[in-house]
Design an enzyme around this catalytic site. Sequence first.
Site, short mmCIF file in Angstrom:
data_model
loop_
_atom_site.label_atom_id
_atom_site.label_comp_id
_atom_site.label_asym_id
_atom_site.label_seq_id
_atom_site.Cartn_x
_atom_site.Cartn_y
_atom_site.Cartn_z
CB ALA A 1 -0.83 -0.10 1.23
N GLY B 1 0.90 -5.01 0.89
CA GLY B 1 -0.43 -5.19 -0.10
C GLY B 1 -0.07 -5.96 -1.21
CD GLU C 1 -2.34 -7.49 2.90
OE1 GLU C 1 -1.89 -6.41 2.62
OE2 GLU C 1 -2.76 -7.78 3.99
CD GLU D 1 1.76 -5.53 5.77
OE1 GLU D 1 2.52 -6.49 6.06
OE2 GLU D 1 0.88 -5.43 4.73
N1 CAA Z 1 4.75 3.25 -0.60
C1 CAA Z 1 5.24 4.33 -0.94
N2 CAA Z 1 6.06 4.52 -1.70
C2 CAA Z 1 7.00 3.39 -1.78
C3 CAA Z 1 6.78 2.07 -1.30
C4 CAA Z 1 5.38 1.94 -0.66
N3 CAA Z 1 4.94 0.84 0.01
N4 CAA Z 1 7.58 1.28 -1.62
C5 CAA Z 1 8.51 1.88 -2.19
N5 CAA Z 1 8.10 3.22 -2.30
C6 CAA Z 1 8.93 4.45 -3.04
C7 CAA Z 1 10.10 4.84 -2.24
O1 CAA Z 1 9.66 5.75 -1.18
C8 CAA Z 1 10.94 5.45 -3.21
O2 CAA Z 1 10.45 6.76 -3.71
P1 CAA Z 1 11.25 7.87 -3.62
O3 CAA Z 1 12.32 7.69 -4.83
O4 CAA Z 1 10.61 9.18 -4.21
O5 CAA Z 1 11.99 8.04 -2.31
C9 CAA Z 1 10.79 4.52 -4.40
O6 CAA Z 1 9.53 3.88 -3.99
C10 CAA Z 1 11.72 3.64 -4.48
O7 CAA Z 1 11.96 2.85 -3.27
P2 CAA Z 1 13.51 2.59 -2.58
O8 CAA Z 1 14.20 3.72 -2.72
O9 CAA Z 1 13.10 2.56 -1.07
O10 CAA Z 1 13.80 1.32 -3.30
P3 CAA Z 1 15.02 0.24 -2.74
O11 CAA Z 1 15.11 -0.69 -3.75
O12 CAA Z 1 15.98 0.76 -1.87
O13 CAA Z 1 14.08 -0.64 -1.68
C11 CAA Z 1 12.04 -1.63 -0.94
C12 CAA Z 1 12.84 -1.30 -1.98
C13 CAA Z 1 12.72 -2.61 -0.22
C14 CAA Z 1 10.70 -2.42 -1.53
C15 CAA Z 1 11.65 -0.58 -0.04
O14 CAA Z 1 11.11 0.45 -1.00
C16 CAA Z 1 10.49 -0.72 1.07
O15 CAA Z 1 10.85 -1.42 1.92
N6 CAA Z 1 9.28 -0.42 0.56
C17 CAA Z 1 8.08 -0.58 1.69
C18 CAA Z 1 7.72 -2.14 1.75
C19 CAA Z 1 6.54 -1.79 2.76
O16 CAA Z 1 6.55 -1.61 3.96
N7 CAA Z 1 5.38 -2.35 2.31
C20 CAA Z 1 4.27 -2.65 3.19
C21 CAA Z 1 3.39 -1.43 2.97
S1 CAA Z 1 1.95 -1.24 4.30
C22 CAA Z 1 0.91 -2.42 3.39
O17 CAA Z 1 0.99 -2.80 2.32
C23 CAA Z 1 -0.41 -2.58 4.27
C24 CAA Z 1 -1.40 -3.41 3.75
O18 CAA Z 1 -1.50 -4.36 4.49
C25 CAA Z 1 -2.37 -3.15 2.71
#
Ligand code: CAA
Length: 290
Positions: A98, A141, A144, A164
Amino acid sequence: MAAVRALLPRVRAVLRPPARGPALRAFASGANFEYIITEKKGKNGSVGLIRLNRPKVLNALCNGLIEEMNQALEAFEKDPTVGAIVLTGGDKAFAAGADIKEMKNQTLQDCYSSNFLSHWDRLTQVKKPVIAAVNGYALGGGCELAMMCDIIYAGEKAQFAQPEILIGTIPGAGGTQRLTRAVGKSLAMEMVLTGDRLSAQDAKQAGLVSKIFPVETLVEEAIQCAEKIASNSKIIVAIAKESVNAAFEMTLTEGNKLEKKLFYSTFATDDQKEGMTAFVEKRKANFKDQ
Ligand code: CAA
């Protein structure tokens, strides 16, 4: 018998030619979606392909993306030439979850009053089979969403996780429920409590994905599987999908009872007659989806 007959109109309703509602009109005119790309694939255009397309943010699932995906799903559901759907992302990410930036300032009241994430469930109501083709990250998500699909194919570098917990929340689109049913309590609990990722190979071993392919051939393989499904009778495919999905909702006795009724209901279709007659006549069945 009455109960069996009662089931058929429900299935047929889904397979009826399209009412030309706004979603279908948008799709038919080649809608310019902002967050997804849709195409019809396969020899006869029998496969609907939905590609999540926010590569700069690893396909983070913002509200607009889910709304567009739902629109595309509805259009493919109504399209009588489409027999199965493939949902995919990019090589680096199926979806990284998400959209954290979009939701980070939401309050409890916002979540409750907007029924936050409830429209994600549209995917689970599609009667046509949906195959997730997962390359790269399927996190939160994203994982999911893949688990809401009927079959998961993974690219060999795919990674699945429910991270999460690392951002102070828990899965909110079925992660704790579907992951547990897919891989069992111990592994699901470990993933949900640590946020650790599962490789494609481990995901296959755990039963989360059915097959693994090289990154570059994954989507084509998923399309081929979808095409194979689409070559069967649409009405029987819908009945089969309903029956397998019932296994997640019912006791064994209830599920077997429903299966029996659905099995009986296939005998009210022309396609059952055609399929069995074709077998006896040693020819290929020509299904009419009736
Ligand atoms: N939401 C919003 N933006 C996201 C994102 C997310 N879930 N995942 C990645 N991005 C964005 C980053 O903010 C970044 O944007 P900017 O360039 O503007 O800063 C861009 O995508 C690239 O990401 P990274 O620079 O972090 O790339 P990376 O290769 O270093 O890392 C990653 C990749 C490990 C996937 C890392 O981005 C990450 O950990 N993302 C979040 C994963 C996460 O926590 N997901 C769960 C979300 S909560 C959820 O999903 C609730 C539910 O049950 C529905």
